[in-house]
Design a protein around this motif. Structure first.
Motif, PDB file in Angstrom:
ATOM      1  N   GLU A 195       0.933  -1.219   0.062  1.00  0.00           N
ATOM      2  CA  GLU A 195      -0.272  -0.702  -0.106  1.00  0.00           C
ATOM      3  C   GLU A 195       1.126   1.659  -0.315  1.00  0.00           C
ATOM      4  O   GLU A 195       1.760   1.034   0.616  1.00  0.00           O
ATOM      5  N   GLU A 196       0.321   2.290  -0.900  1.00  0.00           N
ATOM      6  CA  GLU A 196       0.977   3.307  -0.740  1.00  0.00           C
ATOM      7  C   GLU A 196       0.669   3.650   0.427  1.00  0.00           C
ATOM      8  O   GLU A 196       0.397   4.480   0.758  1.00  0.00           O
ATOM      9  N   ASN A 197       2.228   4.665   0.948  1.00  0.00           N
ATOM     10  CA  ASN A 197       2.411   5.111   2.020  1.00  0.00           C
ATOM     11  C   ASN A 197       1.573   7.221   1.678  1.00  0.00           C
ATOM     12  O   ASN A 197       2.788   7.546   1.160  1.00  0.00           O
ATOM     13  N   LYS A 198       0.920   7.017   2.132  1.00  0.00           N
ATOM     14  CA  LYS A 198       0.169   8.827   1.823  1.00  0.00           C
ATOM     15  C   LYS A 198      -0.289   9.606   3.231  1.00  0.00           C
ATOM     16  O   LYS A 198      -1.114  10.060   3.049  1.00  0.00           O
ATOM     17  N   TYR A 199       0.462   8.857   4.744  1.00  0.00           N
ATOM     18  CA  TYR A 199       0.017   9.079   5.740  1.00  0.00           C
ATOM     19  C   TYR A 199       1.314  10.631   5.800  1.00  0.00           C
ATOM     20  O   TYR A 199       2.075  11.067   5.263  1.00  0.00           O
ATOM     21  N   PRO A 200       0.117  11.284   6.787  1.00  0.00           N
ATOM     22  CA  PRO A 200       0.462  12.943   6.758  1.00  0.00           C
ATOM     23  C   PRO A 200       1.386  12.539   8.113  1.00  0.00           C
ATOM     24  O   PRO A 200       1.710  11.399   8.540  1.00  0.00           O
ATOM     25  N   SER A 201       2.663  13.472   8.134  1.00  0.00           N
ATOM     26  CA  SER A 201       3.695  13.502   8.728  1.00  0.00           C
ATOM     27  C   SER A 201       3.401  14.501  10.239  1.00  0.00           C
ATOM     28  O   SER A 201       2.658  15.773   9.949  1.00  0.00           O
ATOM     29  N   VAL A 202       4.045  14.058  11.465  1.00  0.00           N
ATOM     30  CA  VAL A 202       3.490  15.497  12.376  1.00  0.00           C
ATOM     31  C   VAL A 202       4.834  15.372  13.410  1.00  0.00           C
ATOM     32  O   VAL A 202       5.633  14.960  14.069  1.00  0.00           O
ATOM     33  N   ALA A 203       5.126  16.794  13.524  1.00  0.00           N
ATOM     34  CA  ALA A 203       6.634  17.134  14.748  1.00  0.00           C
ATOM     35  C   ALA A 203       5.411  18.078  16.211  1.00  0.00           C
ATOM     36  O   ALA A 203       4.721  18.901  16.191  1.00  0.00           O
ATOM     37  N   THR A 204       5.837  17.418  17.426  1.00  0.00           N
ATOM     38  CA  THR A 204       5.881  18.407  18.649  1.00  0.00           C
ATOM     39  C   THR A 204       6.368  18.066  19.420  1.00  0.00           C
ATOM     40  O   THR A 204       8.079  17.772  18.960  1.00  0.00           O
ATOM     41  N   ASP A 205       7.087  19.307  20.225  1.00  0.00           N
ATOM     42  CA  ASP A 205       8.224  19.577  20.953  1.00  0.00           C
ATOM     43  C   ASP A 205       6.981  18.300  22.762  1.00  0.00           C
ATOM     44  O   ASP A 205       8.467  18.736  23.571  1.00  0.00           O
ATOM     45  N   LEU A 206       6.470  17.784  22.768  1.00  0.00           N
ATOM     46  CA  LEU A 206       6.366  16.928  24.139  1.00  0.00           C
ATOM     47  C   LEU A 206       7.285  16.004  24.071  1.00  0.00           C
ATOM     48  O   LEU A 206       8.059  15.529  22.835  1.00  0.00           O
ATOM     49  N   THR A 207       6.791  16.287  25.627  1.00  0.00           N
ATOM     50  CA  THR A 207       8.295  14.579  25.455  1.00  0.00           C
ATOM     51  C   THR A 207       7.458  13.715  26.352  1.00  0.00           C
ATOM     52  O   THR A 207       6.625  14.309  26.913  1.00  0.00           O
ATOM     53  N   ASP A 208       7.656  13.294  25.952  1.00  0.00           N
ATOM     54  CA  ASP A 208       6.409  11.784  26.912  1.00  0.00           C
ATOM     55  C   ASP A 208       6.983  11.759  28.781  1.00  0.00           C
ATOM     56  O   ASP A 208       8.612  11.477  28.462  1.00  0.00           O
ATOM     57  N   GLY A 209       6.613  11.950  29.581  1.00  0.00           N
ATOM     58  CA  GLY A 209       6.473  11.784  30.976  1.00  0.00           C
ATOM     59  C   GLY A 209       7.860  12.930  31.396  1.00  0.00           C
ATOM     60  O   GLY A 209       8.195  12.804  32.820  1.00  0.00           O
ATOM     61  N   GLU A 210       7.102  13.692  30.977  1.00  0.00           N
ATOM     62  CA  GLU A 210       8.197  15.496  30.914  1.00  0.00           C
ATOM     63  C   GLU A 210       7.569  15.828  32.716  1.00  0.00           C
ATOM     64  O   GLU A 210       6.354  15.497  32.590  1.00  0.00           O
ATOM     65  N   THR A 211       8.548  16.793  32.945  1.00  0.00           N
ATOM     66  CA  THR A 211       7.597  16.900  34.129  1.00  0.00           C
ATOM     67  C   THR A 211       7.866  18.704  34.531  1.00  0.00           C
ATOM     68  O   THR A 211       8.930  19.071  33.586  1.00  0.00           O
ATOM     69  N   VAL A 212       7.084  19.172  34.709  1.00  0.00           N
ATOM     70  CA  VAL A 212       7.007  20.635  34.358  1.00  0.00           C
ATOM     71  C   VAL A 212       6.274  21.335  36.291  1.00  0.00           C
ATOM     72  O   VAL A 212       5.608  20.734  36.578  1.00  0.00           O
ATOM     73  N   SER A 213       6.958  22.352  36.298  1.00  0.00           N
ATOM     74  CA  SER A 213       6.583  22.932  37.568  1.00  0.00           C
ATOM     75  C   SER A 213       5.146  23.751  37.615  1.00  0.00           C
ATOM     76  O   SER A 213       5.669  23.944  38.677  1.00  0.00           O
ATOM     77  N   ALA A 214       5.025  24.163  36.450  1.00  0.00           N
ATOM     78  CA  ALA A 214       3.980  25.600  35.908  1.00  0.00           C
ATOM     79  C   ALA A 214       2.403  24.928  35.873  1.00  0.00           C
ATOM     80  O   ALA A 214       2.409  23.306  35.903  1.00  0.00           O
ATOM     81  N   SER A 215       1.778  25.412  35.668  1.00  0.00           N
ATOM     82  CA  SER A 215       0.056  24.710  36.274  1.00  0.00           C
ATOM     83  C   SER A 215      -0.307  24.684  34.725  1.00  0.00           C
ATOM     84  O   SER A 215      -1.693  24.570  34.372  1.00  0.00           O
ATOM     85  N   TYR A 216       0.346  25.249  33.888  1.00  0.00           N
ATOM     86  CA  TYR A 216      -0.027  25.111  32.576  1.00  0.00           C
ATOM     87  C   TYR A 216       1.100  24.682  31.642  1.00  0.00           C
ATOM     88  O   TYR A 216       2.568  24.651  32.050  1.00  0.00           O
ATOM     89  N   ARG A 217       0.961  24.407  30.728  1.00  0.00           N
ATOM     90  CA  ARG A 217       1.969  23.584  29.401  1.00  0.00           C
ATOM     91  C   ARG A 217       1.599  24.145  27.973  1.00  0.00           C
ATOM     92  O   ARG A 217       0.642  23.993  27.232  1.00  0.00           O
ATOM     93  N   THR A 218       2.155  25.360  27.276  1.00  0.00           N
ATOM     94  CA  THR A 218       2.059  25.313  26.225  1.00  0.00           C
ATOM     95  C   THR A 218       3.220  25.079  24.896  1.00  0.00           C
ATOM     96  O   THR A 218       4.404  24.825  25.703  1.00  0.00           O
ATOM     97  N   PHE A 219       2.288  24.063  24.013  1.00  0.00           N
ATOM     98  CA  PHE A 219       3.200  23.110  23.286  1.00  0.00           C
ATOM     99  C   PHE A 219       3.197  23.514  21.929  1.00  0.00           C
ATOM    100  O   PHE A 219       1.953  24.363  21.702  1.00  0.00           O
TER     101      PHE A 219
END
Length: 453
Positions: A195-219
């Motif tokens: 099957e021809e690969n026509k899947y889209p690509s995606v990138a993000t700055d998130l890291t699984d399991g990261e720890t944030v000290s603030a009350s929000y996270r902008t990604f």
């Protein structure tokens, strides 16, 4: 009566006799003609004799045998040989209606012409020969009946059971049985094309399991289709703790920003991208841990300056370093800078959404302001409408109807609201006042630029 008169009398008598005979002759001729026509009509009604299929199988007679119509071979049972032989033709059973025979042969009947005398005579001779053969077989019942030739057609017994002897004698009757023991070639199952690969690509700055000290996270999320085209925010679906998140901004490169409030100790983010052709791709789920220990640490530093050279004020605030935190928008960083340096401001929207800086203020801010002469000439040539201004405020509609604040990052004019820009460590930001929609600060609309005041 004289001799002459007698002779005339005889002649008249003969003429009268001829006249009486003539109608009879005519009647006789008519009868002969009628009889001849009748004979021809009877001969025309003699059915055309079909060639004996035992001697030579034709496509038509053989097919009729398979269909149970027309002629077929008689049963090979010896009891039936008393009345019919294998060499004779068996007619269709009488209990079959003529309508079924007509339905079995839907082809248009050919036009029947009257056979010639020779044809009728030949057919009669064949019939007589067939009868003689049949009589011979009846006179010698001890002799074995003549076996039908190959490719013959026979009716199955009425009880529906196969006649093993008949099957052995006529092996061609059952094509399926002939195939017993035959090696059937194995069909190779074709390998499906990948099957021809026509899947889209995606990138993000998130890291699984990261720890944030603030009350929000902008990604940030950026997506492309299989052809490399940047996908809009409408093609990206983001869920934060199972709830849909809406983008807060998208820059010129298609980088989409999201802000998520961290309400749980462990938070989840799901990202799915679907292009215009329906191809979709889902990233693995990300976990964000909210830390209760310690204070939030800055993510970096930006340098911000405030300039108003277009009205002769030069630099109002020289480049000043300001710390920012992870996920913080430029609008929030600017407001903190203004507050720390004694400025007031007026804005629309909020620091996190739809922010627009209308004006900044400080006592005597615009005292001594003056538009440079060369810039004034451009404004007059463009029929720019001039306005008044307040000595303590500088912002939209001051000096002209096309004035306002614009900002540049690392020398590039940013055509996106401040709430839509998330600074990076080391960014250089210039907040500049323009009198004519950017044309006087090198960022005019439609490429119109007068200079850089």
């Amino acid at each position: 009566m004289t001799g002459k008169g007698k002779e005339e009398h005889i002649v008249d008598h003969r003429k009268n006799k001829h006249r009486e005979i003539l109608p009879g002759i005519l009647i006789l001729l008519c009868l002969l003609l009628f009889s001849g026509a009748l004979v021809l009509g009877v001969r025309a009604q003699v059915p055309e004799t079909i060639e004996n299929p035992v001697q030579g199988i034709s496509a038509d007679s053989s097919m009729k045998g398979y269909l149970g119509k027309g002629y077929t071979y008689a049963d090979l049972d010896t009891d039936s040989l008393q009345t019919e032989s294998t060499g004779t033709l068996a007619q269709v059973p009488e209990n079959e209606p003529e309508e079924q025979q007509e339905e079995a042969d839907p082809e248009e009947e050919p036009e029947v012409t009257a056979p010639s005398d020779d044809t009728v005579q030949a057919a009669s001779e064949e019939t007589e020969e067939s009868v003689e053969d049949g009589n011979t077989d009846q006179e010698n019942p001890s002799e074995e009946p003549q076996q039908p030739e190959e490719n013959t057609v026979q009716y199955d017994p009425e009880d529906g059971e196969d006649n093993q002897e008949d099957q052995e004698a006529t092996p061609d009757l059952d094509d399926d049985r002939n195939q017993e023991g035959a090696e059937v070639p194995e069909e190779e199952t074709p390998t499906p094309a990948p099957e021809e690969n026509k899947y889209p690509s995606v990138a993000t700055d998130l890291t699984d399991g990261e720890t944030v000290s603030a009350s929000y996270r902008t990604f940030y999320v950026q997506a492309w289709d299989y052809q490399g085209n940047v996908l809009p925010s409408s093609s990206v679906e983001v869920l934060g703790n199972g709830q849909k998140l809406y983008s807060v901004s998208t820059d010129g490169e298609g980088i989409i920003a999201y802000r998520m409030e961290l309400t749980e100790a462990e938070n989840t983010v799901d990202i799915k991208v679907t292009d215009s052709e329906g191809w979709s791709y889902t990233l693995p789920q990300y976990r964000i841990i909210r830390s209760e220990d310690g204070e939030e640490q800055p993510a970096g530093t930006v340098n911000i300056s405030i300039e108003a050279g277009s009205v002769g004020l030069g630099t109002i605030l020289s480049s000043t370093p300001v710390e920012f935190y992870q996920g913080e928008q430029l609008s929030s960083v600017l407001l903190r800078l203004l507050d720390e340096n004694g400025f007031d401001w007026r804005n629309e929207g909020s620091a996190t959404s739809g922010f627009y800086l209308r004006s900044i203020g400080r006592s005597g801010l615009t005292a001594g302001a003056s538009i440079p002469a060369d810039l004034q000439a451009h404004l007059e040539a463009a029929n720019c409408q001039m306005t008044d201004h307040d000595n303590d405020w500088l912002g939209e509609y001051d000096f002209t109807m096309d004035s306002g604040w614009l900002y540049f990052v690392n020398g590039e004019y940013m055509n996106v609201g401040m709430a839509g820009y998330f600074p990076a460590d080391g960014d250089s930001v210039r907040l500049r006042f323009s009198l004519y929609a950017g044309a006087d600060v090198g960022a005019g609309q439609n490429g119109e630029t007068w200079g850089d005041w």
